[in-house]
Design a protein around this motif. Structure first.
Motif, PDB file in Angstrom:
ATOM      1  N   GLY A 153     -28.898  21.810 -24.563  1.00 42.51           N
ATOM      2  CA  GLY A 153     -29.104  20.434 -24.990  1.00 42.51           C
ATOM      3  C   GLY A 153     -28.586  19.408 -24.012  1.00 42.51           C
ATOM      4  O   GLY A 153     -28.443  18.235 -24.348  1.00 42.51           O
ATOM      5  N   GLY A 154     -28.300  19.847 -22.779  1.00 46.45           N
ATOM      6  CA  GLY A 154     -27.784  18.941 -21.754  1.00 46.45           C
ATOM      7  C   GLY A 154     -28.897  18.234 -21.001  1.00 46.45           C
ATOM      8  O   GLY A 154     -30.025  18.118 -21.469  1.00 46.45           O
ATOM      9  N   TYR A 155     -28.563  17.806 -19.799  1.00 46.63           N
ATOM     10  CA  TYR A 155     -29.490  16.996 -18.996  1.00 46.63           C
ATOM     11  C   TYR A 155     -30.177  17.829 -17.922  1.00 46.63           C
ATOM     12  O   TYR A 155     -29.593  18.751 -17.344  1.00 46.63           O
ATOM     13  N   ILE A 156     -31.419  17.478 -17.659  1.00 47.09           N
ATOM     14  CA  ILE A 156     -32.171  18.002 -16.522  1.00 47.09           C
ATOM     15  C   ILE A 156     -32.359  16.835 -15.563  1.00 47.09           C
ATOM     16  O   ILE A 156     -33.101  15.894 -15.857  1.00 47.09           O
ATOM     17  N   SER A 157     -31.663  16.878 -14.436  1.00 50.66           N
ATOM     18  CA  SER A 157     -31.720  15.779 -13.471  1.00 50.66           C
ATOM     19  C   SER A 157     -32.746  16.074 -12.383  1.00 50.66           C
ATOM     20  O   SER A 157     -32.613  17.066 -11.644  1.00 50.66           O
ATOM     21  N   VAL A 158     -33.743  15.217 -12.281  1.00 48.21           N
ATOM     22  CA  VAL A 158     -34.729  15.310 -11.210  1.00 48.21           C
ATOM     23  C   VAL A 158     -34.037  15.038  -9.876  1.00 48.21           C
ATOM     24  O   VAL A 158     -33.313  14.051  -9.722  1.00 48.21           O
ATOM     25  N   GLU A 159     -34.238  15.951  -8.916  1.00 48.09           N
ATOM     26  CA  GLU A 159     -33.776  15.731  -7.547  1.00 48.09           C
ATOM     27  C   GLU A 159     -35.001  15.473  -6.678  1.00 48.09           C
ATOM     28  O   GLU A 159     -35.826  16.377  -6.487  1.00 48.09           O
ATOM     29  N   TYR A 160     -35.091  14.264  -6.163  1.00 47.52           N
ATOM     30  CA  TYR A 160     -36.230  13.915  -5.323  1.00 47.52           C
ATOM     31  C   TYR A 160     -35.714  13.707  -3.906  1.00 47.52           C
ATOM     32  O   TYR A 160     -35.009  12.742  -3.636  1.00 47.52           O
ATOM     33  N   GLU A 161     -36.058  14.629  -3.004  1.00 47.22           N
ATOM     34  CA  GLU A 161     -35.458  14.655  -1.675  1.00 47.22           C
ATOM     35  C   GLU A 161     -36.372  14.029  -0.624  1.00 47.22           C
ATOM     36  O   GLU A 161     -36.626  14.599   0.436  1.00 47.22           O
ATOM     37  N   GLY A 162     -36.826  12.837  -0.928  1.00 49.95           N
ATOM     38  CA  GLY A 162     -37.734  12.148  -0.030  1.00 49.95           C
ATOM     39  C   GLY A 162     -37.120  11.700   1.276  1.00 49.95           C
ATOM     40  O   GLY A 162     -37.847  11.321   2.200  1.00 49.95           O
TER      41      GLY A 162
END
Length: 289
Positions: free
Chosen positions: A248-257
């Motif tokens: 039930g925690g967080y899914i953090s998007v990592e965008y390595e642009g």
């Protein structure tokens, strides 16, 4: 009432070249309601030498943008495998400073390193006692610590990461599951999720495919990042398996642009495109929890 299951976030590292106020604004405009604050080196969105007023300002800036700070991406902990006890004590002091910073900006979780290198015996004998002390301090501050699956540390081996969690033995200490980092190193990230399931406190998510880049100044064997849905990572499986496991925690998007070799769109555009892709699991109208 907040629905059970994972919640979507984004790592502000995607906007590492922007001041915090601008980074938070772009994140919010892309449709996110939670943010993981980049705090790894001086000059980033937060850092442990920040004065009290500056820390309060980070919380205020996020709130004014309609964002909840869900985690802090610090970078200390490598020194826990240093040769001398004095060096390890110094590293513990820095970790405690990061914990204080996380508490001050309102982050319920902070990233910490498990020591340097992939020698599990050295980590168990040198780092584990200090990580146990760090976890006890984090518990006093009502937050948790997470070690990220990452090359250059024992966490690239899910069995070793889970074993370290058992050795530390604290509910305030766990794993930041990063299937992309595992996949990039050609490690079975699906098995890794099952192995680490009871210890996962946070998730980082990106898409791509394993690639050997050679000596380009970064990890030679790593994930070549793509837009979400264009890589080979099984994102639907990851989200569905996490949900089924009760995460039930967080899914953090990592965008390595910021990596030019990935040829990704600029961060604001890429984050918005990623948000639309993730809308099948996290509706765009979702409010902050």
């Amino acid at each position: 009432m907040t629905e059970p299951g994972p919640k979507l976030s984004v790592c502000s590292i995607a906007l590492r070249d922007k001041p915090a106020a601008e980074a938070f604004r772009i994140v919010a405009e892309a449709g996110y309601r939670n943010v993981e604050v980049f705090a790894s080196v001086p000059g980033t969105h937060a850092f442990r030498d920040m004065a009290g007023a500056a820390r309060a300002r980070i919380r205020d800036l996020a709130g004014r943008s309609g964002l909840r700070i869900c985690a802090m991406a610090g970078s200390v902990g490598a020194g826990f495998t240093a040769d001398s006890e004095a060096e390890r004590e110094d590293e513990l002091s820095r970790v405690k400073m990061d914990i204080d910073l996380a508490a001050d900006i309102g982050a319920p979780l902070a990233r910490v390193g498990p020591g340097a290198g992939e020698d599990i015996d050295k980590v168990m004998s040198r780092a584990a006692p200090y990580l146990r002390r760090a976890a006890a301090y984090a518990e006093q501050k009502r937050l948790r610590l997470g070690i990220e699956n990452h090359g250059g540390s024992i966490t690239v081996n899910p069995d070793h990461a889970a074993a370290l969690c058992r050795e530390v033995g604290s509910s305030s200490f766990g794993i930041i599951y990063d299937p992309g980092n595992l996949f990039g190193r050609q490690v079975d990230y699906k098995r890794g999720l099952d192995v680490m399931s009871g210890h996962i406190v946070h998730v980082h998510l990106k898409d791509g495919y394993p690639h050997y880049f050679g000596n380009d100044g970064f990890a030679p064997q790593r994930l070549a990042c793509t837009l979400f849905g264009e890589g080979k990572l099984d994102i639907p499986w990851i989200i569905e398996r996490l949900t089924a496991s009760g995460y039930g925690g967080y899914i953090s998007v990592e965008y390595e642009g910021w990596h030019p070799e990935y040829n990704l769109p600029e961060a604001g555009q890429g984050l918005a495109m990623t948000r639309r892709y993730m809308a099948r699991w996290f509706p765009l109208e979702q409010a902050a929890p």
